[in-house]
Scaffold this motif. Structure first.
Motif, PDB file in Angstrom:
ATOM      1  N   ASP A  66      10.279  46.902  54.672  1.00  9.32           N
ATOM      2  CA  ASP A  66       8.771  47.414  54.422  1.00  9.32           C
ATOM      3  C   ASP A  66       7.927  46.651  55.007  1.00  9.32           C
ATOM      4  OD1 ASP A  66       7.575  49.520  51.479  1.00  9.32           O
ATOM      5  OD2 ASP A  66       6.875  49.147  53.487  1.00  9.32           O
ATOM      6  N   MET A  67       6.407  47.098  54.736  1.00  3.53           N
ATOM      7  CA  MET A  67       5.341  46.010  55.330  1.00  3.53           C
ATOM      8  C   MET A  67       4.853  45.475  53.878  1.00  3.53           C
ATOM      9  SD  MET A  67       1.932  46.988  57.251  1.00  3.53           S
ATOM     10  CE  MET A  67       2.679  46.916  58.783  1.00  3.53           C
ATOM     11  N   VAL A  68       4.679  44.306  53.830  1.00  5.88           N
ATOM     12  CA  VAL A  68       4.313  43.431  52.739  1.00  5.88           C
ATOM     13  C   VAL A  68       3.179  42.669  53.058  1.00  5.88           C
ATOM     14  CG1 VAL A  68       6.162  42.004  52.390  1.00  5.88           C
ATOM     15  CG2 VAL A  68       5.121  42.562  50.448  1.00  5.88           C
ATOM     16  N   GLN A  69       2.391  42.118  51.957  1.00  8.57           N
ATOM     17  CA  GLN A  69       1.375  41.170  52.354  1.00  8.57           C
ATOM     18  C   GLN A  69       2.088  39.806  51.881  1.00  8.57           C
ATOM     19  OE1 GLN A  69      -2.085  41.771  49.730  1.00  8.57           O
ATOM     20  NE2 GLN A  69      -2.803  43.684  51.188  1.00  8.57           N
ATOM     21  N   PRO A  70       1.472  38.794  52.546  1.00  6.21           N
ATOM     22  CA  PRO A  70       1.856  37.484  52.416  1.00  6.21           C
ATOM     23  C   PRO A  70       1.860  37.106  50.840  1.00  6.21           C
ATOM     24  CG  PRO A  70       0.467  37.238  54.313  1.00  6.21           C
ATOM     25  CD  PRO A  70       0.306  38.784  53.539  1.00  6.21           C
ATOM     26  N   GLY A  71       3.023  36.513  50.383  1.00  4.82           N
ATOM     27  CA  GLY A  71       3.254  36.113  48.928  1.00  4.82           C
ATOM     28  C   GLY A  71       3.955  37.381  48.236  1.00  4.82           C
TER      29      GLY A  71
END
Length: 117
Positions: A10-15
């Motif tokens: 998936d696409m995920v934010q840093p952290g």
């Protein structure tokens, strides 16, 4: 026939965190060493983590770049190997592949992980 089917990319934010799954079929899963690899755009495929088979205790090893952030595990009852990824960084962006070690080796088709704000 042997099949490895990855999922969970998936696409995920840093952290952030993701858990990848690799469902295996067509062979006696518990007997094989399983591994995760990844390939970033323009780069060679690189090893991420390995988990040994049941007979050798399911020992895990990790690339230095993911040690302490990623965890590989397996559920032999479900014929599935997992990759729990925490504290994700932009440099973790890649297609992640599941691999059955053996003669011959066997690869899944990959699942895309994108880490971006």
């Amino acid at each position: 026939q042997v099949q490895l089917v990855e999922s969970g990319g998936d696409m995920v934010q840093p952290g952030g965190s993701l858990r990848l799954s690799c469902a295996a079929s067509g062979f006696t899963f518990s007997r094989y060493v399983m591994a995760w690899y990844r390939q970033a755009p323009g780069k060679e495929r690189e090893w991420v983590a390995t988990i040994t088979n049941t007979n050798t205790g399911g020992t895990t090893t990790y690339a230095d770049s993911v040690k302490g952030r990623f965890t590989i595990s397996r559920d032999n009852a479900k014929n599935t190997v997992y990759l729990q990824m925490n504290s994700l960084k932009s440099e973790d962006t890649a297609v992640y592949y599941c691999k059955r070690n053996g003669v011959p080796n066997f690869w899944g088709q990959g699942t895309q992980v994108t880490v971006s704000s």
